[in-house]
Design an enzyme around this catalytic site. Structure first.
Site, PDB file in Angstrom:
ATOM      1  CG  HIS A  33     -19.293  58.413  41.000  1.00 37.07           C
ATOM      2  ND1 HIS A  33     -19.733  57.660  42.042  1.00 37.07           N
ATOM      3  CD2 HIS A  33     -18.937  59.599  41.542  1.00 37.07           C
ATOM      4  CE1 HIS A  33     -19.635  58.350  43.155  1.00 37.07           C
ATOM      5  NE2 HIS A  33     -19.170  59.544  42.885  1.00 37.07           N
TER       6      HIS A  33
HETATM    7  P1  TYD Z   1     -15.019  62.272  43.667  1.00 36.95           P
HETATM    8  O1  TYD Z   1     -15.327  60.946  44.244  1.00 36.95           O
HETATM    9  O2  TYD Z   1     -14.600  62.324  42.239  1.00 36.95           O
HETATM   10  O3  TYD Z   1     -16.240  63.207  43.925  1.00 36.95           O
HETATM   11  P2  TYD Z   1     -17.569  63.303  43.053  1.00 36.95           P
HETATM   12  O4  TYD Z   1     -17.605  62.153  42.110  1.00 36.95           O
HETATM   13  O5  TYD Z   1     -18.661  63.242  44.063  1.00 36.95           O
HETATM   14  O6  TYD Z   1     -17.479  64.622  42.370  1.00 36.95           O
HETATM   15  O7  TYD Z   1     -13.899  62.955  44.547  1.00 36.95           O
HETATM   16  C1  TYD Z   1     -13.409  64.229  44.272  1.00 36.95           C
HETATM   17  C2  TYD Z   1     -11.925  64.262  44.621  1.00 36.95           C
HETATM   18  O8  TYD Z   1     -11.716  63.958  45.999  1.00 36.95           O
HETATM   19  C3  TYD Z   1     -11.121  63.268  43.809  1.00 36.95           C
HETATM   20  O9  TYD Z   1      -9.943  63.920  43.380  1.00 36.95           O
HETATM   21  C4  TYD Z   1     -10.741  62.197  44.780  1.00 36.95           C
HETATM   22  C5  TYD Z   1     -10.822  62.863  46.136  1.00 36.95           C
HETATM   23  N1  TYD Z   1     -11.344  61.934  47.165  1.00 36.95           N
HETATM   24  C6  TYD Z   1     -10.464  61.346  48.052  1.00 36.95           C
HETATM   25  O10 TYD Z   1      -9.247  61.559  47.997  1.00 36.95           O
HETATM   26  N2  TYD Z   1     -10.970  60.500  49.014  1.00 36.95           N
HETATM   27  C7  TYD Z   1     -12.288  60.236  49.111  1.00 36.95           C
HETATM   28  O11 TYD Z   1     -12.717  59.457  49.996  1.00 36.95           O
HETATM   29  C8  TYD Z   1     -13.196  60.848  48.161  1.00 36.95           C
HETATM   30  C9  TYD Z   1     -14.665  60.576  48.195  1.00 36.95           C
HETATM   31  C10 TYD Z   1     -12.674  61.691  47.206  1.00 36.95           C
END
Ligand code: TYD
Length: 138
Positions: free
Chosen positions: A52
């Protein structure tokens, strides 16, 4: 710094027989004021963290333990950084596509972010990222 793309930051390292210590603080060693930190753990070694980019947020990633590879694309330039020490950070400016993979068994990535969690700041589709970022530097 933002226009220079992703880059490694040397983090201060206080060596001590009681255990070494490193720190990041704004503005001396961290290029933005952190609003949020998160860490990823219990990572299956074969997993790839899906890519992302953020429209506005900046981040610094540190391997507190173990190692992993961060692949970045910024203004059309593709790079890979193997992070494996708690005294090296990777600064990632906004509008950088990033994917993390090749996690070692005990990998513990710490991420310091300039903004609060905001789904609206994410670009999760590579095709959309390419469309938007190509407009920005052609
Ligand atoms: P995400 O940023 O999508 O992780 P990646 O792209 O690295 O796989 O985050 C995964 C889940 O965690 C998503 O449902 C949102 C939640 N999240 C939060 O609530 N707060 C945060 O600071 C982060 C990074 C994720």
């Amino acid at each position: 710094m933002v226009s220079d793309g992703p880059q490694l930051l040397e983090i201060p390292r206080i060596q001590d027989v009681r255990g070494n210590l490193s720190f990041l603080e704004y503005p001396s060693t961290l290029p933005f004021e952190p609003a949020r930190s998160y860490w990823i753990y219990d990572i299956p070694t074969a997993k790839i963290r899906h890519g992302h980019a953020y429209y506005t947020q900046q981040e610094v990633i540190v391997a507190l333990s173990g190692s992993f590879t961060v692949h970045t694309e910024h203004m059309g330039k593709i790079r890979s950084f193997r992070l494996s020490s708690p005294w090296t950070g990777l600064y990632i400016p906004p509008m950088t596509w990033r994917v993390i993979d090749e996690f070692s068994s005990n990998a513990l990535p710490l991420v310091l972010s300039s903004g609060l969690y905001s789904e609206a700041d994410y670009i999760r589709e590579y095709e959309l990222y390419k469309e938007i970022s190509d407009c920005g530097h052609e």
